[in-house]
Scaffold this motif. Structure first.
Motif, PDB file in Angstrom:
ATOM      1  N   HIS A  34       0.834  -1.202   0.000  1.00 15.26           N
ATOM      2  CA  HIS A  34       0.000   0.000   0.000  1.00 15.26           C
ATOM      3  C   HIS A  34       0.867   1.251   0.000  1.00 15.26           C
ATOM      4  O   HIS A  34       0.646   2.186  -0.767  1.00 15.26           O
ATOM      5  N   GLU A  46      -6.151   5.262  -3.086  1.00 15.50           N
ATOM      6  CA  GLU A  46      -6.586   4.462  -1.928  1.00 15.50           C
ATOM      7  C   GLU A  46      -7.726   3.532  -2.313  1.00 15.50           C
ATOM      8  O   GLU A  46      -7.725   2.358  -1.965  1.00 15.50           O
ATOM      9  N   PHE A  49      -6.642   0.663  -4.544  1.00 11.74           N
ATOM     10  CA  PHE A  49      -5.921  -0.345  -3.779  1.00 11.74           C
ATOM     11  C   PHE A  49      -6.900  -1.198  -2.974  1.00 11.74           C
ATOM     12  O   PHE A  49      -6.795  -2.426  -2.958  1.00 11.74           O
ATOM     13  N   SER A 129      -1.834  -5.494   8.049  1.00  5.03           N
ATOM     14  CA  SER A 129      -2.471  -5.509   6.733  1.00  5.03           C
ATOM     15  C   SER A 129      -3.958  -5.204   6.842  1.00  5.03           C
ATOM     16  O   SER A 129      -4.495  -4.413   6.061  1.00  5.03           O
ATOM     17  N   VAL A 133      -5.833  -1.895   5.109  1.00  8.02           N
ATOM     18  CA  VAL A 133      -6.947  -2.042   4.169  1.00  8.02           C
ATOM     19  C   VAL A 133      -8.208  -1.384   4.731  1.00  8.02           C
ATOM     20  O   VAL A 133      -8.953  -0.725   3.998  1.00  8.02           O
ATOM     21  N   ALA A 136      -7.935   2.287   4.236  1.00  4.97           N
ATOM     22  CA  ALA A 136      -8.103   2.655   2.828  1.00  4.97           C
ATOM     23  C   ALA A 136      -9.562   2.551   2.384  1.00  4.97           C
ATOM     24  O   ALA A 136     -10.007   3.324   1.542  1.00  4.97           O
TER      25      ALA A 136
END
Length: 177
Positions: A34, A46, A49, A129, A133, A136
């Motif tokens: 990222h 963002e 992703f 992780s 996420v 984002a």
């Protein structure tokens, strides 16, 4: 990313190096992916992703598909292939040599110590992780609250995660997220 830099070379070199630090699999390297793809090189936004991560998780196959999608977004089919190979080959070679070395030292206690040390490291990287996420993808307080609730339910019950995914999908479709 500068205009004279070759994006394919950048992808391959980035993911080849990153593969050696992905203790626990590709998902453990998502925070660094990222940072590189969104913050450093601006290969993706963002949202792109987060969408690529969601597609990679929903698709059948290995979790390394996120790398393929990043590569595709940057340099098309060549980027997808290059990034995927770069993420898989160095790690496979390293794993081969390490496993051969550890197989020879069955009387030693070091293989067990190394494996025990890698477990919390892998768990921490995967938790990071999940946080990256979520940051984002969750753009309002309701989405962030839903993420926390789903994480608690998934961690404390034996409910099939597909039901949680389906409920989130309905809430998104209804415009609540």
């Amino acid at each position: 990313m500068s205009s004279d830099e070759n994006p394919l070379f950048g992808l391959i070199s980035t993911f080849a190096l990153l593969s050696l630090f992905a203790v626990g699999g590709a998902n453990a390297a998502v925070p660094e992916m990222h940072r590189i793809a969104v913050d450093v090189h601006h290969w993706m936004t963002e949202k792109q992703f987060a969408d690529a991560f969601a597609i990679a998780q929903l698709s059948p196959g290995p979790n390394v598909l996120i790398v393929t999608l990043i590569g595709y977004a940057v340099a098309g089919v060549a980027g997808a292939l290059g990034a995927t190979v770069a993420m898989c080959v160095p790690t496979a070679i390293l794993a081969y040599f390490v496993s051969r070395r550890l197989a020879r030292s069955t009387a030693s206690r070091w293989p067990a110590v190394i494996q025990a040390a890698l477990v919390p490291l892998s768990i921490g990287l995967m938790a990071a992780s999940g946080l990256i996420v979520a940051q984002a993808a969750d753009k309002n307080w309701l989405a962030a609250l839903l993420t926390v609730i789903v994480a608690v339910i998934a961690a404390t019950t034996r409910l099939n995660p597909l039901w949680l995914l389906l409920a989130g999908g309905f809430l998104g479709f209804a415009g609540m997220l």
